[in-house]
Design a protein around this motif. Structure first.
Motif, PDB file in Angstrom:
ATOM      1  N   LYS A  50       0.829  -1.209   0.000  1.00 48.16           N
ATOM      2  CA  LYS A  50       0.000   0.000   0.000  1.00 48.16           C
ATOM      3  C   LYS A  50       0.866   1.262   0.000  1.00 48.16           C
ATOM      4  O   LYS A  50       0.559   2.245  -0.679  1.00 48.16           O
ATOM      5  CB  LYS A  50      -0.938   0.002   1.213  1.00 48.16           C
ATOM      6  CG  LYS A  50      -2.077  -1.000   1.109  1.00 48.16           C
ATOM      7  CD  LYS A  50      -2.966  -0.960   2.357  1.00 48.16           C
ATOM      8  CE  LYS A  50      -4.126  -1.934   2.219  1.00 48.16           C
ATOM      9  NZ  LYS A  50      -4.966  -1.959   3.453  1.00 48.16           N
ATOM     10  N   MET A  91       2.060   1.979  -3.498  1.00 44.82           N
ATOM     11  CA  MET A  91       1.059   2.609  -4.363  1.00 44.82           C
ATOM     12  C   MET A  91       0.808   4.057  -3.964  1.00 44.82           C
ATOM     13  O   MET A  91       0.484   4.898  -4.804  1.00 44.82           O
ATOM     14  CB  MET A  91      -0.240   1.813  -4.333  1.00 44.82           C
ATOM     15  CG  MET A  91      -0.121   0.426  -4.943  1.00 44.82           C
ATOM     16  SD  MET A  91       0.483   0.408  -6.663  1.00 44.82           S
ATOM     17  CE  MET A  91      -0.928   1.113  -7.511  1.00 44.82           C
ATOM     18  N   ASN A 150      -3.901  -9.694  -6.967  1.00 40.70           N
ATOM     19  CA  ASN A 150      -4.823  -8.549  -7.035  1.00 40.70           C
ATOM     20  C   ASN A 150      -4.051  -7.230  -7.023  1.00 40.70           C
ATOM     21  O   ASN A 150      -4.429  -6.267  -7.697  1.00 40.70           O
ATOM     22  CB  ASN A 150      -5.803  -8.589  -5.859  1.00 40.70           C
ATOM     23  CG  ASN A 150      -6.819  -9.712  -5.997  1.00 40.70           C
ATOM     24  OD1 ASN A 150      -7.061 -10.205  -7.105  1.00 40.70           O
ATOM     25  ND2 ASN A 150      -7.400 -10.128  -4.886  1.00 40.70           N
ATOM     26  N   TRP A 151      -2.932  -7.182  -6.254  1.00 41.46           N
ATOM     27  CA  TRP A 151      -2.096  -5.969  -6.211  1.00 41.46           C
ATOM     28  C   TRP A 151      -1.422  -5.742  -7.554  1.00 41.46           C
ATOM     29  O   TRP A 151      -1.374  -4.627  -8.062  1.00 41.46           O
ATOM     30  CB  TRP A 151      -1.055  -6.115  -5.105  1.00 41.46           C
ATOM     31  CG  TRP A 151      -0.222  -4.884  -4.892  1.00 41.46           C
ATOM     32  CD1 TRP A 151      -0.598  -3.737  -4.280  1.00 41.46           C
ATOM     33  CD2 TRP A 151       1.140  -4.696  -5.296  1.00 41.46           C
ATOM     34  NE1 TRP A 151       0.449  -2.832  -4.266  1.00 41.46           N
ATOM     35  CE2 TRP A 151       1.521  -3.402  -4.880  1.00 41.46           C
ATOM     36  CE3 TRP A 151       2.066  -5.494  -5.965  1.00 41.46           C
ATOM     37  CZ2 TRP A 151       2.791  -2.883  -5.119  1.00 41.46           C
ATOM     38  CZ3 TRP A 151       3.340  -4.984  -6.198  1.00 41.46           C
ATOM     39  CH2 TRP A 151       3.692  -3.687  -5.779  1.00 41.46           C
ATOM     40  N   ARG A 172      -3.360  -4.024 -10.219  1.00 46.76           N
ATOM     41  CA  ARG A 172      -3.525  -2.569 -10.092  1.00 46.76           C
ATOM     42  C   ARG A 172      -2.366  -1.800 -10.709  1.00 46.76           C
ATOM     43  O   ARG A 172      -2.435  -0.574 -10.863  1.00 46.76           O
ATOM     44  CB  ARG A 172      -3.654  -2.189  -8.609  1.00 46.76           C
ATOM     45  CG  ARG A 172      -4.923  -2.715  -7.943  1.00 46.76           C
ATOM     46  CD  ARG A 172      -4.881  -2.466  -6.444  1.00 46.76           C
ATOM     47  NE  ARG A 172      -4.691  -1.041  -6.124  1.00 46.76           N
ATOM     48  CZ  ARG A 172      -4.233  -0.588  -4.962  1.00 46.76           C
ATOM     49  NH1 ARG A 172      -3.880  -1.456  -4.018  1.00 46.76           N
ATOM     50  NH2 ARG A 172      -4.099   0.697  -4.744  1.00 46.76           N
ATOM     51  N   ARG A 214       4.319  -5.988 -15.601  1.00 48.15           N
ATOM     52  CA  ARG A 214       3.146  -6.486 -14.875  1.00 48.15           C
ATOM     53  C   ARG A 214       2.869  -7.930 -15.281  1.00 48.15           C
ATOM     54  O   ARG A 214       2.620  -8.786 -14.440  1.00 48.15           O
ATOM     55  CB  ARG A 214       1.942  -5.597 -15.186  1.00 48.15           C
ATOM     56  CG  ARG A 214       0.644  -6.140 -14.605  1.00 48.15           C
ATOM     57  CD  ARG A 214      -0.522  -5.290 -15.059  1.00 48.15           C
ATOM     58  NE  ARG A 214      -1.792  -5.942 -14.784  1.00 48.15           N
ATOM     59  CZ  ARG A 214      -2.970  -5.479 -15.201  1.00 48.15           C
ATOM     60  NH1 ARG A 214      -3.014  -4.373 -15.898  1.00 48.15           N
ATOM     61  NH2 ARG A 214      -4.066  -6.117 -14.923  1.00 48.15           N
TER      62      ARG A 214
END
Length: 436
Positions: A265, A268, A309-310, A313, A320
Motif C-alpha cells: 500500500k 502505491m 490482485n495488487w 492494479r 506487470r
C-alpha cells in the motif's frame, strides 16, 4: 670523587651487561634459526614426523625475537618460492604483525609469489591500521590474482573506518573501478554522519544509485529524517531515495505478519502510476522495488491471491505480465485448485492466456486430457502453440494412443505447428546440461 667514579663504573657495567644480553639474545636467535632450517629440510620428507616438526616449528618461532624475523626470512624463504611451507607461512604472519612494511618490502624483493591470498590481505590490514597511505601505495603495486579483489580495496575499506571522505577521495582520484566499494563505504559513512555523506553523494556526477544507497542506509536508523531529506530532492533523485527507504522498510518488516500488505500500500501511495520500465535510473528502481515486494510477499503462505490482485492494479505493461506469470507459476505448484479458479476468473486476454499456459504445463503429466481442453481455449497463437507443444511432448511419451486420438481433433496446420514445437523440445532434451 668516589661517588662520580662509582656512577661511571655502574654505567659501564650496565652497558656491558646490555651488550652481553644483546649478544646472548642474538646467539639464541641464531641457534633457533639453524634449528628452523634443519626442521624445514625434514618437513617434507615422506617418512618424516611432519606433525611433530610443525609443532616444533611453532615453538621455535614463538621464541624468536621480532628483530630476528628478517634474518630468519633470509634463511628460510628462497627466491621466487611459489608455495608456503609451514615455517615460512608462520614466520611471514608474525613478521607482518610486527613490522608489515619491512615484511612487504622483503617479500616484494625476494619472493613476490608469496605476496598473495589471505597472507597479503592480513599483511595489508596490519599496515593499513598503522599507515593507510603507505599501505595503499604498496597495494596498488600488486597485480590482482585470478578472481580475487584488488589488494587496494582491502586498504580502502580500513581507511574508510577512520575517514570515509578520504577513502572516497582516493577512489575518485585513482581507483574509480571500485564502484561496489563506493556503495559499501557510503552506507557506512551515512551511519556515522548522514548529512556529510548525503552532501557528498549529491556532488557526484552519476549519483542516482548512490542516492538509493544513502537513503536505504539512513532509513535503517532514522526513517523520518531520511524521508524528509528525500522530499527535498528533485524528481528522479526523490524517486531513487523513496524506493531505497521503502525497500529498507520491506526488508525489515516482511517477516512480520500484516506488514507485507502495508508495504504494498505504501508503494502505491508513493508511486500511484509507476512507469515500470527499464528506461532511466528512477524507473528501474521502481520496477525492482515492485518485483521485490511481489517476490517477498508471494513467498509467504496463502498470500498469492492478494499479491495477484495488487499486481492487477499496476499499469498494464510487460513487467506487470512478467510478475503475474512468476507469482501464478509458484501458486500453481503450491495450490493448483486455488490457482485454477483465480486464473479462469481473469478477463480474456494475455494475462489469462499466460495463466492457462502455466496450468496446461502442470497438467501435461498429471491429466493431459484436461490440459488439452484448457489449451484449446488459449487465444494467443504463440502461447497456444507453446502450451500444446509441451502437452503433446509428454502425452506422446506417456499415453501415445490417447495423444493420437486428441490430435485428430485439430487441423493439419495446427498439427504441423504442434509437431514443430515438440521436435524443438525433443532436441533441447538431448543437449547436455550447461556448466555453470
Amino acid at each position: 670523587m668516589k661517588s662520580k667514579l662509582s656512577t661511571n663504573i655502574g654505567l659501564v657495567a650496565a652497558i656491558a651487561a646490555a651488550i652481553i644480553s644483546s649478544s646472548a639474545a642474538a646467539e639464541k636467535d641464531d641457534i633457533l634459526i639453524r634449528e628452523l632450517v634443519a626442521a624445514q629440510s625434514l618437513a617434507f620428507d615422506p617418512g618424516g614426523p611432519t606433525s611433530v616438526l610443525e609443532s616444533k616449528v611453532d615453538g621455535l618461532l614463538r621464541e624468536l625475537e621480532p628483530t630476528a624475523y628478517k634474518t630468519a626470512a633470509l634463511a628460510l624463504i628462497k627466491p621466487l618460492q611459489q608455495h608456503y611451507r609451514h615455517d615460512t607461512y608462520s614466520l611471514v604472519m608474525k613478521w607482518g604483525i610486527a613490522d608489515p612494511k619491512e615484511a612487504f618490502d622483503f617479500l616484494s624483493t625476494h619472493s613476490p609469489a608469496l605476496l598473495s591470498g589471505n597472507v597479503l590481505d592480513e599483511l595489508l590490514k596490519e599496515w593499513a591500521y598503522r599507515d593507510s597511505e603507505q599501505a595503499l601505495a604498496a597495494a596498488r603495486k600488486v597485480i590482482p590474482e585470478g578472481n580475487r579483489p584488488d589488494a587496494a580495496s582491502t586498504v580502502l575499506r580500513i581507511m574508510a573506518t577512520t575517514s570515509p571522505s578520504r577513502a572516497m577521495s582516493e577512489i575518485d582520484r585513482n581507483d574509480s573501478r571500485f564502484s561496489n566499494l563506493v556503495s559499501d563505504i557510503l552506507v557506512y559513512w551515512v551511519s556515522l554522519n548522514p548529512t556529510e555523506a548525503t552532501r557528498w553523494t549529491l556532488a557526484q556526477d552519476r549519483h542516482h544509485q548512490l542516492v538509493w544507497d544513502a537513503a536505504y542506509s539512513w532509513s535503517s536508523f532514522d526513517r523520518q529524517a531520511a524521508t524528509a531529506w528525500a522530499n527535498t530532492l528533485t524528481h528522479e533523485d526523490r524517486t531513487m531515495a523513496l524506493t531505497g527507504i521503502l525497500t529498507q522498510q520491506a526488508a525489515t518488516t516482511f517477516s512480520q505478519t500484516g506488514n507485507q500488505e502495508k508495504s504494498a500500500k505504501d508503494f502505491m501511495a508513493l508511486f500511484p502510476n509507476p512507469t515500470l520500465d527499464q528506461e532511466g535510473y528512477a524507473n528501474q528502481a521502481v520496477t525492482h522495488l515492485a518485483q521485490y515486494i511481489v517476490r517477498s510477499w508471494s513467498s509467504l503462505d496463502n498470500t498469492q491471491r492478494d499479491v495477484m490482485n495488487w499486481i492487477m492494479r499496476l499499469p498494464d505493461v510487460r513487467n506487470r505480465e512478467f510478475m503475474a506469470y512468476e507469482v501464478f507459476a509458484g501458486w500453481v505448484l503450491k495450490n493448483y485448485d486455488q490457482a485454477e479458479i483465480y486464473g479462469e476468473s481473469l478477463p480474456e486476454g494475455r494475462l489469462k492466456d499466460n495463466a492457462r499456459l502455466i496450468l496446461v504445463t502442470n497438467l501435461s503429466t498429471k491429466d493431459p486430457q484436461k490440459g488439452f481442453e484448457k489449451a484449446l481455449r488459449i487465444i494467443d497463437e504463440g502461447l497456444w502453440t507453446r502450451a500444446m507443444g509441451h502437452l503433446f511432448f509428454w502425452w506422446q511419451r506417456n499415453a501415445p494412443n490417447e495423444a493420437s486420438a486428441a490430435m485428430t481433433k485439430l487441423s493439419e496446420q495446427q498439427k504441423s505447428k504442434i509437431m514443430d514445437e515438440v521436435s524443438k523440445l525433443k532436441e533441447r532434451s538431448k543437449r547436455p546440461p550447461r556448466e555453470n
